[in-house]
Design a protein around this motif. Structure first.
Motif, PDB file in Angstrom:
ATOM      1  N   CYS A 269       0.982 -19.544  -0.221  1.00 55.29           N
ATOM      2  CA  CYS A 269      -0.088 -19.610   0.790  1.00 55.29           C
ATOM      3  C   CYS A 269       0.501 -19.556   2.194  1.00 55.29           C
ATOM      4  O   CYS A 269      -0.049 -18.894   3.089  1.00 55.29           O
ATOM      5  CB  CYS A 269      -0.889 -20.901   0.648  1.00 55.29           C
ATOM      6  SG  CYS A 269      -2.005 -20.920  -0.749  1.00 55.29           S
ATOM      7  N   LEU A 270       1.615 -20.243   2.383  1.00 58.69           N
ATOM      8  CA  LEU A 270       2.238 -20.262   3.710  1.00 58.69           C
ATOM      9  C   LEU A 270       2.783 -18.876   4.068  1.00 58.69           C
ATOM     10  O   LEU A 270       2.672 -18.424   5.210  1.00 58.69           O
ATOM     11  CB  LEU A 270       3.360 -21.306   3.752  1.00 58.69           C
ATOM     12  CG  LEU A 270       2.910 -22.767   3.487  1.00 58.69           C
ATOM     13  CD1 LEU A 270       4.112 -23.697   3.480  1.00 58.69           C
ATOM     14  CD2 LEU A 270       1.889 -23.222   4.514  1.00 58.69           C
TER      15      LEU A 270
ATOM     16  N   LYS B 276       0.026 -16.730   5.091  1.00 54.83           N
ATOM     17  CA  LYS B 276      -0.378 -17.018   6.461  1.00 54.83           C
ATOM     18  C   LYS B 276       0.534 -16.337   7.469  1.00 54.83           C
ATOM     19  O   LYS B 276       0.084 -15.849   8.510  1.00 54.83           O
ATOM     20  CB  LYS B 276      -0.389 -18.535   6.674  1.00 54.83           C
ATOM     21  CG  LYS B 276      -1.282 -18.951   7.812  1.00 54.83           C
ATOM     22  CD  LYS B 276      -1.329 -20.450   7.940  1.00 54.83           C
ATOM     23  CE  LYS B 276      -1.621 -20.843   9.382  1.00 54.83           C
ATOM     24  NZ  LYS B 276      -1.117 -22.175   9.692  1.00 54.83           N
ATOM     25  N   ARG B 277       1.823 -16.285   7.132  1.00 57.97           N
ATOM     26  CA  ARG B 277       2.778 -15.615   8.021  1.00 57.97           C
ATOM     27  C   ARG B 277       2.415 -14.142   8.205  1.00 57.97           C
ATOM     28  O   ARG B 277       2.505 -13.592   9.290  1.00 57.97           O
ATOM     29  CB  ARG B 277       4.206 -15.727   7.461  1.00 57.97           C
ATOM     30  CG  ARG B 277       4.838 -17.085   7.665  1.00 57.97           C
ATOM     31  CD  ARG B 277       4.815 -17.446   9.120  1.00 57.97           C
ATOM     32  NE  ARG B 277       5.684 -18.568   9.429  1.00 57.97           N
ATOM     33  CZ  ARG B 277       5.881 -19.045  10.663  1.00 57.97           C
ATOM     34  NH1 ARG B 277       5.249 -18.523  11.683  1.00 57.97           N
ATOM     35  NH2 ARG B 277       6.693 -20.048  10.870  1.00 57.97           N
TER      36      ARG B 277
ATOM     37  N   GLU C 119      -0.224 -13.487  10.602  1.00 55.43           N
ATOM     38  CA  GLU C 119       0.134 -13.638  12.014  1.00 55.43           C
ATOM     39  C   GLU C 119       0.582 -12.326  12.642  1.00 55.43           C
ATOM     40  O   GLU C 119       0.571 -12.181  13.858  1.00 55.43           O
ATOM     41  CB  GLU C 119       1.248 -14.693  12.165  1.00 55.43           C
ATOM     42  CG  GLU C 119       0.738 -16.112  11.976  1.00 55.43           C
ATOM     43  CD  GLU C 119       1.876 -17.130  11.839  1.00 55.43           C
ATOM     44  OE1 GLU C 119       3.001 -16.830  12.285  1.00 55.43           O
ATOM     45  OE2 GLU C 119       1.622 -18.209  11.274  1.00 55.43           O
ATOM     46  N   ILE C 120       1.041 -11.390  11.799  1.00 55.15           N
ATOM     47  CA  ILE C 120       1.523 -10.132  12.390  1.00 55.15           C
ATOM     48  C   ILE C 120       0.729  -8.930  11.916  1.00 55.15           C
ATOM     49  O   ILE C 120       1.034  -7.790  12.266  1.00 55.15           O
ATOM     50  CB  ILE C 120       3.017  -9.879  12.052  1.00 55.15           C
ATOM     51  CG1 ILE C 120       3.252 -10.255  10.580  1.00 55.15           C
ATOM     52  CG2 ILE C 120       3.929 -10.653  12.953  1.00 55.15           C
ATOM     53  CD1 ILE C 120       3.994  -9.224   9.872  1.00 55.15           C
TER      54      ILE C 120
ATOM     55  N   ILE D 227      12.606 -14.288   8.512  1.00 58.56           N
ATOM     56  CA  ILE D 227      11.883 -15.556   8.432  1.00 58.56           C
ATOM     57  C   ILE D 227      11.626 -15.978   6.977  1.00 58.56           C
ATOM     58  O   ILE D 227      11.745 -17.160   6.626  1.00 58.56           O
ATOM     59  CB  ILE D 227      10.565 -15.500   9.254  1.00 58.56           C
ATOM     60  CG1 ILE D 227      10.083 -16.941   9.512  1.00 58.56           C
ATOM     61  CG2 ILE D 227       9.477 -14.723   8.571  1.00 58.56           C
ATOM     62  CD1 ILE D 227       9.018 -17.031  10.553  1.00 58.56           C
TER      63      ILE D 227
ATOM     64  N   TYR E 282      11.535 -19.650   3.818  1.00 63.50           N
ATOM     65  CA  TYR E 282      10.603 -19.742   2.687  1.00 63.50           C
ATOM     66  C   TYR E 282      11.286 -19.511   1.341  1.00 63.50           C
ATOM     67  O   TYR E 282      10.627 -19.235   0.348  1.00 63.50           O
ATOM     68  CB  TYR E 282       9.435 -18.765   2.891  1.00 63.50           C
ATOM     69  CG  TYR E 282       8.573 -19.169   4.080  1.00 63.50           C
ATOM     70  CD1 TYR E 282       7.480 -20.008   3.916  1.00 63.50           C
ATOM     71  CD2 TYR E 282       8.910 -18.751   5.359  1.00 63.50           C
ATOM     72  CE1 TYR E 282       6.735 -20.411   5.017  1.00 63.50           C
ATOM     73  CE2 TYR E 282       8.166 -19.148   6.468  1.00 63.50           C
ATOM     74  CZ  TYR E 282       7.074 -19.986   6.290  1.00 63.50           C
ATOM     75  OH  TYR E 282       6.339 -20.392   7.362  1.00 63.50           O
TER      76      TYR E 282
ATOM     77  N   LEU F 111      -4.758 -27.380   3.710  1.00 63.98           N
ATOM     78  CA  LEU F 111      -4.551 -26.116   4.415  1.00 63.98           C
ATOM     79  C   LEU F 111      -5.864 -25.624   5.021  1.00 63.98           C
ATOM     80  O   LEU F 111      -5.892 -25.088   6.126  1.00 63.98           O
ATOM     81  CB  LEU F 111      -3.997 -25.050   3.466  1.00 63.98           C
ATOM     82  CG  LEU F 111      -2.592 -25.305   2.885  1.00 63.98           C
ATOM     83  CD1 LEU F 111      -2.145 -24.122   2.035  1.00 63.98           C
ATOM     84  CD2 LEU F 111      -1.569 -25.558   3.983  1.00 63.98           C
TER      85      LEU F 111
ATOM     86  N   ASP G 135      -0.700 -27.102   8.470  1.00 65.14           N
ATOM     87  CA  ASP G 135       0.198 -25.954   8.390  1.00 65.14           C
ATOM     88  C   ASP G 135       1.183 -26.057   7.237  1.00 65.14           C
ATOM     89  O   ASP G 135       1.773 -25.063   6.829  1.00 65.14           O
ATOM     90  CB  ASP G 135       0.983 -25.810   9.688  1.00 65.14           C
ATOM     91  CG  ASP G 135       0.071 -25.548  10.865  1.00 65.14           C
ATOM     92  OD1 ASP G 135      -0.140 -26.454  11.676  1.00 65.14           O
ATOM     93  OD2 ASP G 135      -0.476 -24.421  10.924  1.00 65.14           O
TER      94      ASP G 135
ATOM     95  N   ARG H  83      13.396 -28.497   6.474  1.00 61.78           N
ATOM     96  CA  ARG H  83      12.983 -27.122   6.205  1.00 61.78           C
ATOM     97  C   ARG H  83      11.595 -26.828   6.808  1.00 61.78           C
ATOM     98  O   ARG H  83      11.368 -25.777   7.403  1.00 61.78           O
ATOM     99  CB  ARG H  83      12.939 -26.923   4.693  1.00 61.78           C
ATOM    100  CG  ARG H  83      12.649 -25.509   4.281  1.00 61.78           C
ATOM    101  CD  ARG H  83      12.661 -25.393   2.775  1.00 61.78           C
ATOM    102  NE  ARG H  83      12.785 -23.991   2.394  1.00 61.78           N
ATOM    103  CZ  ARG H  83      12.893 -23.582   1.146  1.00 61.78           C
ATOM    104  NH1 ARG H  83      12.934 -24.443   0.161  1.00 61.78           N
ATOM    105  NH2 ARG H  83      12.977 -22.294   0.890  1.00 61.78           N
TER     106      ARG H  83
ATOM    107  N   ARG I  32      10.651 -24.058   9.700  1.00 59.75           N
ATOM    108  CA  ARG I  32       9.765 -22.894   9.496  1.00 59.75           C
ATOM    109  C   ARG I  32       8.554 -22.940  10.426  1.00 59.75           C
ATOM    110  O   ARG I  32       8.100 -21.935  10.938  1.00 59.75           O
ATOM    111  CB  ARG I  32       9.345 -22.790   8.029  1.00 59.75           C
ATOM    112  CG  ARG I  32       8.308 -23.772   7.556  1.00 59.75           C
ATOM    113  CD  ARG I  32       7.645 -23.355   6.242  1.00 59.75           C
ATOM    114  NE  ARG I  32       8.542 -23.300   5.106  1.00 59.75           N
ATOM    115  CZ  ARG I  32       8.313 -23.904   3.928  1.00 59.75           C
ATOM    116  NH1 ARG I  32       7.230 -24.633   3.763  1.00 59.75           N
ATOM    117  NH2 ARG I  32       9.140 -23.774   2.943  1.00 59.75           N
TER     118      ARG I  32
ATOM    119  N   VAL J 216       7.086 -15.540  13.859  1.00 63.28           N
ATOM    120  CA  VAL J 216       7.495 -14.392  13.037  1.00 63.28           C
ATOM    121  C   VAL J 216       8.316 -13.424  13.865  1.00 63.28           C
ATOM    122  O   VAL J 216       9.415 -13.015  13.497  1.00 63.28           O
ATOM    123  CB  VAL J 216       6.278 -13.636  12.472  1.00 63.28           C
ATOM    124  CG1 VAL J 216       6.740 -12.546  11.523  1.00 63.28           C
ATOM    125  CG2 VAL J 216       5.343 -14.587  11.783  1.00 63.28           C
TER     126      VAL J 216
END
Lengths: 710, 132
Positions: A643-644, A647-648, A651-652, A694, A699, B100, B105, B119, B123, B128
């Motif tokens: 899920c994270l 989400k990343r 963002e782009i 990243i 991750y 979430l 986050d 960690r 992050r 990004v």
């Protein structure tokens, strides 16, 4: 003519029937050829002034009787093709009875006789509503509770039965219960109070039915109390008469009631309640439920505005006034002087007034639809009026569309809600609860209102996706009879493993189909049913009444999805009732119970809406990418990290879809392999470099593969 | 890595002092300056006067729980992007997803592991595409 209508008209046809149809078509051609030869021969004889021989006359006679036989065969065959048996109806009613019994807490045994009775498909569809009404009445008001039955010396279990049969011209649906019956004396008293009968008058079952069916009265609590019935009886009767049928009734107090629906075998399909009008030399029939009123106005009372043309004042509103003849391209209407005859029609809140020449009284007409169920210039078919005159049947939605389009005012005055109420309050012709235009006639074309609604919600479905959806829906529909069969077999023999396995497989396949067409919420609903069955199958849960309820609700839900989808109107919705009921009896789902799929091999399933976005990016030349990520979630659950990561990506860029789909990830369906399809305007080199960095660094990504997606 | 987040200020929210202290120690070890609050309401109070870089919050707390705190924080325009990490004993997926959805986050389960905290901060504080 929109696509959804043509889809809704599909039905499965037996191949043998089509073969017979082809044979008959061949015979028609042969007969025609012979007829043509005979005609030419007769013409020659006539030209030569030769007397006609006995032989020639006999030949023509033979041809006439041959075509009579062919016509009749054709007619019967087409009727046969349109018919279905009542298996589906019996399944649906059995589930319904089960459901009502469950809700009312009554013990009911249900019997359905005559499943093999064949009835025209459209009639079967129309029968369900009144039957379900009547079943509700029978169980809710007819059958006593356990205590009441004990007191009456009856078996604790009540019996409700449906018997279906065909006579030569009619289908009989008898609905019987062994409950307390209708209190005829109370109804008689009611009739006397209302001044309908006098004390000394006899009071028959028919009279009792009349009282039960009185609108306004039948819905009041008082009659419900005295009769133990009545709720919706007027509606039931209206539906039956709307099909050209008859409702009869017989009740023995204390013993039960019998209601009989008698509906014509076929003709009802194409019968329309209509108001006939004359406009110039033409006759037109308006479906009665679209007629608001008829008025005669003085010429001087018409308003004329430069932009909007002629208007008429009606109940404080200015309605646009059109000449019916002009709207449907039959030329202007000659001015005959005197009062102007005006017909006010309405569809979905759009109301217009039409100038015509003359009104006739409402009547039932047989519709002859135009070929291919098309709507032609605001007309949907023809009909034969008294005196063998031809009449045209008006398709009101497309007529309104044409009328307003002609005057160039697409943003038509939509009558306000209050105005609509005013209109219906004085409506002199349209019955309060307008009966449906019987099917078989042309379906209404899409209207201004509908197309606007579409624009507002912005629902856009790619054509090929819609077609694919229909295909899967048909697949699902084909499975329904076997699923129903398995469930009822299971109900009578709850621990039969074969039935359980069969139902499980069916649900599983249907779930797969749902997911294929992007109905993820529907898929999740069926998944919960499947999970329940899976536990029963594995011996982890007994086959209880709760489980049976979920299974039955599951198939009812699927039927609903199929029905609405075929009309092109389904939006993916879960059944919260099913989800909640199954959540109650299922243990909390842990991710490890789920099977792992091959993420690399599975394609991303795009929702309709994502599909649309993807196409937009393609047009805009915004590149799309497929990213494949293998990661080690470390001390966190894999689905959380997925899920994270998801989400990343948002963002782009715009994520169009993932494998597994996000809904599945959120349910814990994740084993460290993820595919993301996304579009991003960021420079490709920078994009890839940043994401790889990243994801690897933060991750736990061990492999990140990027590819441009075309 | 001790002291690696020097200069960042965190807010630790937990009604149970033992766990809160443990978290505070871990965060301080990583170089963060740490403020404390015992429930959601207290946390909002702190946020009114203090500018923090990251929040760690428990879920089940009196007065205002962690979910409600997330929702309240996201209502404040300046705090819309403030990183929130939920810390909870619940490993139930539904709780995590709910966290979430309400605006958290990231999610750490108790007992708290120092390297996971490291960690997660790393992050969460990385964008990004690094600013050019």
């Amino acid at each position: 003519m929109t696509e959804k209508h043509s889809q809704a008209e599909n039905m499965l046809v037996k191949l043998t029937n089509l073969d017979q149809l082809l044979t008959l078509a061949g015979e028609v051609i042969i007969t025609y050829t012979n007829l043509d030869l005979t005609y030419k021969h007769l013409q020659q004889l006539y030209d030569k002034k030769t007397p006609v021989s006995r032989e020639t006359v006999d030949g023509a006679k033979d041809l006439a009787s041959t075509s009579a036989i062919i016509s009749s065969n054709l007619h019967h065959l087409v009727q046969a093709i349109r018919t279905v048996d009542l298996t589906d109806l019996s399944f649906r009613t059995r589930r319904l009875v089960r459901d009502i019994a469950r809700k009312t807490g009554k013990r009911v045994r249900f019997e359905f006789e005559g499943e093999s009775t064949t009835v025209d498909k459209t009639i079967v569809e129309k029968l369900y509503d009144p039957i379900s009404h009547q079943l509700r009445n029978a169980i809710d008001h007819g059958i006593e509770d356990t205590l009441g039955r004990q007191r009456a010396g009856k078996p604790e279990e009540g019996v409700v039965s449906i018997r279906a049969s065909n006579s030569e011209n009619e289908t009989f649906i008898e609905i019987e219960d062994d409950g307390k019956g209708v209190d005829i004396q109370a109804l008689r008293q009611k009739a006397i109070t209302l001044g309908i009968i006098k004390h000394e008058d006899p009071f028959t079952d028919d009279d009792a039915l009349e009282i039960m069916c009185m609108p306004g009265i039948s819905t009041t609590a008082s009659v419900s109390e005295v009769s133990g019935r009545g709720v919706g009886m007027d509606v039931v009767r209206e539906q039956i008469t709307g099909m050209g049928g008859i409702l009869t009734f017989h009740s023995t107090p204390g013993k039960g009631s019998l209601f009989t629906f008698r509906v014509p075998l076929i003709s009802a399909v194409n019968i329309l309640d209509a108001l006939v009008v004359r406009s110039g030399n033409f006759f037109f029939a308006f479906p009665i439920n679209s007629v608001v009123t008829t008025i005669s106005v003085e010429r001087k009372d018409l308003h004329t505005s430069m932009q909007k043309g002629e208007m008429i004042q009606y109940l404080g509103h200015l309605l646009p006034l059109y000449s019916l003849n002009e709207v449907i391209d039959r030329g202007p209407l000659a001015d005959t002087g005197g009062l102007v005859q005006v017909l006010v029609v309405e569809h979905k809140g759009f109301t217009i007034a039409l100038k015509i020449s003359e009104f006739f009284s409402p009547q039932k007409l047989v519709i002859i639809p135009f070929n291919g169920a098309l709507t032609v210039n605001g007309l949907s078919g023809t009909t034969i009026l008294g005196g063998r005159k031809l009449g045209f049947i008006i398709d009101v939605p497309s007529l309104i569309d044409r009328a307003t389009g002609k005057r160039g005012v697409r943003g038509l005055r939509k009558t306000s809600e209050s105005a609509k109420k005013d209109l219906s309050a004085v409506s002199s012709v349209a019955p309060a609860a307008a009966s449906q235009v019987p099917g078989g006639g042309a379906p209404p074309a899409s209207t201004v209102a509908e197309s606007l609604a579409l624009d507002d919600t912005g629902v856009i479905r790619p054509g090929d996706a819609a077609a694919a959806t229909q295909e899967f829906i048909v697949e699902i529909e084909k499975l329904l009879p076997s699923l129903n069969e398995a469930l009822f077999a299971l109900e009578s023999d709850p621990n039969h493993i074969e039935h359980i396995n069969k139902a499980f497989r069916m649900y599983h396949t249907i779930k797969g189909n749902f997911i294929m067409i992007g109905f993820s919420k529907g898929g999740a609903t069926i998944h919960s049913v499947e999970s329940v069955l899976d536990r029963v199958r594995g011996g982890k849960m007994p086959m209880s009444a709760e489980v049976m309820d979920i299974l039955m609700d599951g198939v009812a839900y699927i039927e609903e999805v199929v029905r609405i989808s075929k009309a092109g109107q389904w939006t993916d919705q879960p059944s919260t009732a099913i989800l909640e009921a199954s959540a109650k009896i299922l243990p909390e789902e842990k991710p490890q119970f789920r099977r792992e799929t091959d993420v690399t091999a599975e394609a991303v399933q795009l929702s309709h809406e994502a599909w649309f976005r993807a196409n937009k990016y393609k047009k805009e030349m915004t590149p799309s990418y497929m990213a494949y990520i293998e990661f080690d979630a470390g001390k966190q659950p894999a689905f959380l990290v997925a899920c994270l990561i998801y989400k990343r990506f948002t963002e782009i860029g715009d994520v169009l879809g993932t494998v597994p789909p996000l809904e599945d990830i959120e349910k814990g369906y994740m084993y460290g392999k993820l595919k993301v399809l996304f579009a991003s305007p960021v420079e490709p080199g920078l994009l890839e470099e940043s994401l790889v960095r990243i994801l690897t660094r933060h991750y736990g990504a061990q492999a990140v593969k990027f590819s441009r997606f075309e | 890595m001790p002291g690696m987040f020097e200069g960042l200020k965190a807010l630790a929210v937990d009604d149970y002092e033992n766990t809160r202290k443990k978290l505070v120690v871990i965060l301080q070890h990583l170089g963060l300056q740490v403020l404390e609050a015992a429930n959601g309401l207290e946390a909002l109070e702190v946020l009114r006067t203090e500018k923090v870089d990251i929040i760690f919050t428990d879920i089940v707390m009196p007065e205002m729980d962690g979910f409600e705190l997330c929702i309240e924080i996201r209502k404040i325009p300046e705090l819309r992007t403030l990183p929130i990490v939920v810390v909870s004993t619940h490993v139930d997926g539904n709780y995590i997803i709910k966290g979430l959805r309400t605006g958290a986050d990231d999610y750490i389960s108790k007992p708290i592991e120092p390297d996971l905290v490291e960690r997660v901060i790393a992050r969460i504080t990385t964008t990004v595409i690094p600013p050019a």
